[in-house]
Design an enzyme around this catalytic site. Structure first.
Site, PDB file in Angstrom:
ATOM      1  CD  GLU A 171      -2.971  -1.049   2.205  1.00  0.00           C
ATOM      2  OE1 GLU A 171      -4.287  -1.217   2.013  1.00  0.00           O
ATOM      3  OE2 GLU A 171      -2.449  -1.126   3.413  1.00  0.00           O
TER       4      GLU A 171
HETATM    5  C1  ACM Z   1      -2.294  -5.469   3.954  1.00  0.00           C
HETATM    6  O1  ACM Z   1      -3.502  -5.915   4.304  1.00  0.00           O
HETATM    7  N1  ACM Z   1      -2.213  -4.208   3.641  1.00  0.00           N
HETATM    8  C2  ACM Z   1      -1.159  -6.364   3.709  1.00  0.00           C
END
Ligand code: ACM
Length: 366
Positions: free
Chosen positions: A224
């Site tokens: 992310e």
């Molecule tokens: C995640 O759930 N950001 C690995």
């Protein structure tokens, strides 16, 4: 109990056992003590209690794991989980024969490890809620005694607010006042991959923390990172041009490859969430598949892509136990997808991990 040898707990050890319960006795046979413990866990599940007292059902069980990696991730960054809560969950893992405790130790909301070389990390970015090194060693030993490997995660370059709260000069946005996050979300603070000091810092950190963990795998997160602060920083853009890195994925790969080399110096193999899987990423990296329909992907899409590209992989999509789906929902997810894979490809699927993200989880509800 008949055990042939004491195992050093690591990936791929023999965990098989046989358990026989007859009218005259109970026998467990195993190649290793870890296998014997699994036999005892099964025996505990067989206890019957009624008005007559306690008894065991007569059985003959021959058991061995289908997957070498059966994990539980616990996020201790969003809400800190004290030592006794971690141990309570390790006990529960042993009962159901999970064998990897993935310890998510840093995130935007906190950095949870005592460091002697970089004390600002826990002094400025933990609210005083962190594990001492003695506590970490104690937990690693506690897990090891139960046949459970411990894989630490330090999430970089995104999810990095706690790092930058302590060391703002390593951030991709200059002159910003970083402070640890109090809410859930995806945030912009990101380590600067073009700054040599970032690698000196991570080298110092990894050198100190790597020996606390006996397992070979070391998780660097990598998820992310939307690269907003990279896009906004002209010096980072200039660096990318000079190094012919054509997008943020290539810049993150440049960063990951530097980290892999640092970890190798300390005897560790890199693993990371699936975003680390870019064309130049070395095949030695272990890919942690997590995205699914909520992220606009097919469940397990990256798992299949990983094995077809020659990577070893584990699955977490479908095992997000923080989402409060039914147990049935999770149990019906199989790490082995229903697609044609060669034997070699199938072998690269090591198993899976349940993820106990802790945005909404406390020591009482975990
Ligand atoms: C995640 O759930 N950001 C690995």
């Amino acid at each position: 109990i008949y055990v042939e040898s004491e195992a050093s707990v690591m990936m791929g050890i023999d965990e098989s056992y046989t358990l026989t319960v007859t009218a005259t006795g109970i026998e467990i046979h195993a190649a290793t003590d870890v296998g014997a413990m699994h036999g005892l866990s099964t025996l505990l599940q067989l206890i019957k209690v009624d008005n007559e007292g306690y008894s065991f059902t007569g059985v003959e069980i021959k058991d061995e794991p289908r997957f070498v990696w059966r994990g539980l991730m616990m996020d201790v960054a969003r809400h800190f989980l004290p030592v006794e809560v971690v141990k309570r969950n390790i006990d529960a893992m042993a009962l159901v024969k999970l064998n990897v405790f993935h310890w998510h130790l840093s995130d935007d909301q906190g950095f949870r490890v005592e460091t002697k070389t970089l004390p600002e990390l826990y002094e400025k970015a933990s609210d005083g809620l962190y594990y001492t090194q003695a506590e970490i060693k104690d937990i690693v030993k506690y897990a090891d005694d139960r046949g459970i490997r411990v894989v630490p995660e330090f999430d970089v370059p995104g999810h990095g607010t706690s790092f930058l709260t302590a060391f703002p000069e390593l951030g991709s946005k200059k002159d910003m006042e970083y402070s640890i996050e109090r809410y859930a979300g995806i945030f912009d603070p990101t380590l600067d991959p073009t700054n040599e000091k970032t690698y000196e810092f991570l080298d110092t950190l990894f050198k100190e923390v790597a020996p606390l963990f006996t397992d070979v795998y070391f998780h660097i997160g990598g998820d992310e990172n939307e690269g907003k602060h990279w896009d906004e920083n002209p010096e980072i853009q200039q660096f990318m041009k000079e190094h012919e890195l054509k997008d943020n994925h290539e810049l993150q790969t440049y960063f990951n490859i530097r980290l892999e080399k640092i970890l190798a110096k300390y005897g560790k193999s890199l693993m990371g969430w699936e975003e680390i899987m870019t064309p130049n990423m070395p095949k030695s990296a272990l890919i942690h598949s997590w995205r699914g329909v909520n992220e606009g992907m097919e469940p397990g899409e990256s798992l299949i892509k990983a094995v077809k590209n020659g990577y070893q992989t584990i699955l977490s999509n479908g095992y997000y136990i923080d989402l409060l789906l039914s147990a049935e929902d999770h149990y019906l997810v199989d790490p082995m997808p229903e697609v044609d894979l060669t034997d070699e490809e199938a072998k690269r699927i090591l198993g899976g991990e349940a993820t106990m993200w802790a945005e909404l989880v406390t020591p009482l509800t975990v």
